[in-house]
Structures are given as structure tokens and as C-alpha cells.
Motif scaffolding. Structure first.
Motif, PDB file in Angstrom:
ATOM      1  N   ASN A  20     -38.376 -11.169  16.332  1.00  0.00           N
ATOM      2  CA  ASN A  20     -38.380 -12.536  16.466  1.00  0.00           C
ATOM      3  C   ASN A  20     -39.216 -13.540  15.549  1.00  0.00           C
ATOM      4  O   ASN A  20     -39.343 -14.843  15.907  1.00  0.00           O
ATOM      5  CB  ASN A  20     -38.147 -13.324  17.872  1.00  0.00           C
ATOM      6  N   GLU A  21     -40.278 -12.898  14.837  1.00  0.00           N
ATOM      7  CA  GLU A  21     -41.121 -13.578  14.067  1.00  0.00           C
ATOM      8  C   GLU A  21     -40.228 -14.505  12.987  1.00  0.00           C
ATOM      9  O   GLU A  21     -39.465 -14.093  12.446  1.00  0.00           O
ATOM     10  CB  GLU A  21     -41.938 -12.755  13.082  1.00  0.00           C
ATOM     11  N   VAL A  22     -40.813 -15.479  12.959  1.00  0.00           N
ATOM     12  CA  VAL A  22     -40.587 -16.433  11.482  1.00  0.00           C
ATOM     13  C   VAL A  22     -40.977 -16.200  10.711  1.00  0.00           C
ATOM     14  O   VAL A  22     -42.367 -15.983  10.505  1.00  0.00           O
ATOM     15  CB  VAL A  22     -40.546 -18.215  11.836  1.00  0.00           C
ATOM     16  N   VAL A  25     -39.414 -19.804   4.943  1.00  0.00           N
ATOM     17  CA  VAL A  25     -38.235 -20.887   4.883  1.00  0.00           C
ATOM     18  C   VAL A  25     -37.953 -21.205   3.424  1.00  0.00           C
ATOM     19  O   VAL A  25     -38.840 -21.051   2.644  1.00  0.00           O
ATOM     20  CB  VAL A  25     -38.665 -22.255   5.526  1.00  0.00           C
ATOM     21  N   CYS A  90     -44.186 -12.065   2.852  1.00  0.00           N
ATOM     22  CA  CYS A  90     -44.818 -12.791   1.852  1.00  0.00           C
ATOM     23  C   CYS A  90     -45.535 -12.240   0.428  1.00  0.00           C
ATOM     24  O   CYS A  90     -45.938 -11.208   0.602  1.00  0.00           O
ATOM     25  CB  CYS A  90     -45.972 -13.585   2.924  1.00  0.00           C
ATOM     26  N   HIS A  91     -45.623 -13.205  -0.457  1.00  0.00           N
ATOM     27  CA  HIS A  91     -45.834 -12.669  -1.757  1.00  0.00           C
ATOM     28  C   HIS A  91     -47.543 -12.254  -1.684  1.00  0.00           C
ATOM     29  O   HIS A  91     -48.053 -11.741  -2.630  1.00  0.00           O
ATOM     30  CB  HIS A  91     -45.640 -13.626  -2.818  1.00  0.00           C
ATOM     31  N   CYS A  97     -44.796 -15.263   6.065  1.00  0.00           N
ATOM     32  CA  CYS A  97     -45.618 -16.519   5.127  1.00  0.00           C
ATOM     33  C   CYS A  97     -46.253 -17.518   6.037  1.00  0.00           C
ATOM     34  O   CYS A  97     -47.107 -18.317   5.531  1.00  0.00           O
ATOM     35  CB  CYS A  97     -44.434 -17.317   4.346  1.00  0.00           C
ATOM     36  N   PHE A  98     -46.048 -17.349   7.304  1.00  0.00           N
ATOM     37  CA  PHE A  98     -46.761 -18.217   8.308  1.00  0.00           C
ATOM     38  C   PHE A  98     -47.765 -17.559   9.020  1.00  0.00           C
ATOM     39  O   PHE A  98     -47.973 -17.023   9.948  1.00  0.00           O
ATOM     40  CB  PHE A  98     -45.956 -18.804   9.283  1.00  0.00           C
ATOM     41  N   PHE A  99     -49.003 -17.551   8.009  1.00  0.00           N
ATOM     42  CA  PHE A  99     -50.129 -16.765   8.570  1.00  0.00           C
ATOM     43  C   PHE A  99     -51.538 -17.628   8.909  1.00  0.00           C
ATOM     44  O   PHE A  99     -52.318 -17.225   9.302  1.00  0.00           O
ATOM     45  CB  PHE A  99     -50.458 -15.441   7.563  1.00  0.00           C
ATOM     46  N   GLU A 100     -51.278 -18.905   8.317  1.00  0.00           N
ATOM     47  CA  GLU A 100     -52.352 -19.784   8.407  1.00  0.00           C
ATOM     48  C   GLU A 100     -52.343 -20.732   9.558  1.00  0.00           C
ATOM     49  O   GLU A 100     -51.223 -21.542   9.305  1.00  0.00           O
ATOM     50  CB  GLU A 100     -52.649 -20.464   7.027  1.00  0.00           C
ATOM     51  N   GLU A 101     -53.197 -20.879  10.383  1.00  0.00           N
ATOM     52  CA  GLU A 101     -53.430 -21.884  11.476  1.00  0.00           C
ATOM     53  C   GLU A 101     -53.588 -23.203  10.831  1.00  0.00           C
ATOM     54  O   GLU A 101     -54.403 -23.104  10.019  1.00  0.00           O
ATOM     55  CB  GLU A 101     -54.168 -20.951  12.501  1.00  0.00           C
ATOM     56  N   LEU A 102     -52.944 -24.049  11.404  1.00  0.00           N
ATOM     57  CA  LEU A 102     -53.082 -25.366  11.102  1.00  0.00           C
ATOM     58  C   LEU A 102     -54.333 -26.159  12.136  1.00  0.00           C
ATOM     59  O   LEU A 102     -53.875 -26.190  13.433  1.00  0.00           O
ATOM     60  CB  LEU A 102     -51.950 -26.398  11.077  1.00  0.00           C
ATOM     61  N   SER A 103     -55.484 -26.139  11.801  1.00  0.00           N
ATOM     62  CA  SER A 103     -56.511 -26.542  12.988  1.00  0.00           C
ATOM     63  C   SER A 103     -56.684 -28.008  12.719  1.00  0.00           C
ATOM     64  O   SER A 103     -56.174 -28.610  12.319  1.00  0.00           O
ATOM     65  CB  SER A 103     -57.808 -25.792  12.532  1.00  0.00           C
TER      66      SER A 103
ATOM     67  N   ARG B  37     -49.956 -33.948  15.708  1.00  0.00           N
ATOM     68  CA  ARG B  37     -51.597 -33.399  16.062  1.00  0.00           C
ATOM     69  C   ARG B  37     -52.257 -34.061  16.844  1.00  0.00           C
ATOM     70  O   ARG B  37     -52.820 -33.671  17.817  1.00  0.00           O
ATOM     71  CB  ARG B  37     -52.311 -33.097  14.757  1.00  0.00           C
ATOM     72  N   MET B  68     -49.800 -24.729  15.748  1.00  0.00           N
ATOM     73  CA  MET B  68     -49.139 -25.165  14.544  1.00  0.00           C
ATOM     74  C   MET B  68     -49.581 -24.048  13.334  1.00  0.00           C
ATOM     75  O   MET B  68     -50.728 -23.778  13.124  1.00  0.00           O
ATOM     76  CB  MET B  68     -49.314 -26.474  14.016  1.00  0.00           C
ATOM     77  N   LEU B  69     -48.591 -23.530  12.318  1.00  0.00           N
ATOM     78  CA  LEU B  69     -49.168 -22.788  11.363  1.00  0.00           C
ATOM     79  C   LEU B  69     -48.417 -23.386   9.982  1.00  0.00           C
ATOM     80  O   LEU B  69     -47.296 -23.938  10.170  1.00  0.00           O
ATOM     81  CB  LEU B  69     -48.577 -21.437  11.573  1.00  0.00           C
ATOM     82  N   VAL B  70     -48.868 -23.169   8.834  1.00  0.00           N
ATOM     83  CA  VAL B  70     -48.449 -23.531   7.670  1.00  0.00           C
ATOM     84  C   VAL B  70     -48.142 -22.209   6.665  1.00  0.00           C
ATOM     85  O   VAL B  70     -48.628 -21.295   7.052  1.00  0.00           O
ATOM     86  CB  VAL B  70     -49.484 -24.387   6.873  1.00  0.00           C
ATOM     87  N   ASP B  71     -47.122 -22.677   5.985  1.00  0.00           N
ATOM     88  CA  ASP B  71     -46.665 -21.253   5.090  1.00  0.00           C
ATOM     89  C   ASP B  71     -47.613 -21.198   4.072  1.00  0.00           C
ATOM     90  O   ASP B  71     -48.465 -22.094   3.843  1.00  0.00           O
ATOM     91  CB  ASP B  71     -45.394 -21.295   4.821  1.00  0.00           C
ATOM     92  N   CYS B  72     -47.437 -20.053   3.052  1.00  0.00           N
ATOM     93  CA  CYS B  72     -48.322 -19.518   2.142  1.00  0.00           C
ATOM     94  C   CYS B  72     -48.394 -20.590   0.811  1.00  0.00           C
ATOM     95  O   CYS B  72     -49.302 -21.044   0.236  1.00  0.00           O
ATOM     96  CB  CYS B  72     -47.977 -18.201   1.610  1.00  0.00           C
TER      97      CYS B  72
END
Lengths: 103, 103
Positions: A20-22, A25, A90-91, A97-103, B37, B68-72
Motif C-alpha cells: 500500500n505504499e504510494v 505519480v 524511483c530513478h 519517489c516519495f522519500f523526502e519529508e516536507l518539513s 502547512r 507531508m512528503l514530496v516526490d523526487c
């Protein structure tokens, strides 16, 4: 499907059918959606290149369609997939592709 | 975030933080993202009305942001949420907007 709201495209959310991981997109036009359904492998329309591309066609990390669902206003598709190849979508080599947290 | 690829918008995938269900997809402009946010509740830009709307502002079924996460390539956001109210996200009364199988 309603392709009109976004100039011939619909967002396609790719979700791992097992975890169930996204995963990513992308965007599909009518031809990409039809190709995805016909071949069983997730195929997108590249907005930058203006062409169809099947995810994993060079890397081997194809996304095999398990189920496809449309949303209530038919302008988005959810594609539940099984990850082939090394399973990294992810490339950058990450699983998702969603590995970066929006802080 | 890269808002340029889609005329000032990014797709926002809403995923249940507890169940990992994909609940809906909306669009955010920079102001909707900033509002999300700041307030902690998922807020979108309505392409048809041309205004911001906070999901659940009338129904009470707000979506409280967990992560919240952002893609690559930074052109899509994944919002993991806790569903408030009766927990039904779709305006049809279903839990998720993705209830229709694409056969």
C-alpha cells in the motif's frame, strides 16, 4: 474517464498492491491508459518529452497492474501494481519517489 | 516545490495515515500548500471554482495532516492524514473517492 480538465491528461497514482505504499505519480493520456490496460504494464505520457513511456522499459523495473480504480469524478486513476525488477521505483534508487519529508 | 509544470498547481495525493488507503487526489497551488502547512488541515485549490477550499469545512470531515512528503522531482505532494468527522472522505458517502473498479 474525464481527460478534459487537464488538457488531455489524468493524474495516475501508483500504489504498491502488496504494501500500500504510494510509489509515484505520473500522467496518462487516453493512449497511455489504453496501453496500460492492454499490456498490463503502467505506461505514462511524458509531459516534458511529449511521448508515451512504459515505466521500466530500460531499467526492467516494470510495474505490473494488479487493479485499476477511478475516482468519483473520473478525473484520476489509481493503479495498484506489483513491482518487477529490483523493486526500486524511483530513478534515485529508492523504493518510492516519495522519500523526502516536507518539513 | 515546482509549481511550474502544471500552471501553478501540484497534485496532492491524500493517503490515510492509519490504513494507507488512498482517499482522494486534489490540487494545491502555493497558497493552498502554505495554508495546509499552517493550519494542519488539507486545503486545496478548486480548478472549477478558482478558490481555495479546506476539505470538510462544511461537512466537518476535515483531514488532519500527519506527514507531508514530496516526490523526487518536487512536483507532487503526498499528504498522510487522519480523517476527522464520520471518516467518509468522498462526497458520495464512501470512505475513499476510489471505489470504482476500472474494468
Amino acid at each position: 474517464m474525464d481527460f478534459e480538465k487537464l488538457n488531455g491528461l489524468v493524474p495516475a497514482v501508483i500504489q504498491d498492491d502488496a504494501t500500500n505504499e504510494v510509489l509515484m505519480v505520473g500522467f496518462m493520456n487516453a493512449e497511455a491508459l489504453e496501453t496500460t490496460r492492454r499490456t498490463g504494464y503502467a505506461t505514462f505520457f511524458s509531459r516534458t518529452r511529449g511521448t508515451l513511456w512504459t515505466k521500466g522499459e530500460t531499467s526492467g523495473n516494470r510495474l505490473a497492474v494488479a487493479r485499476m480504480l477511478v475516482d468519483c469524478d473520473q478525473d484520476t486513476v489509481l493503479v495498484r501494481v506489483r513491482c518487477l525488477g529490483d523493486g526500486n521505483v524511483c530513478h534515485t534508487g529508492q523504493r518510492t519517489c516519495f522519500f523526502e519529508e516536507l518539513s
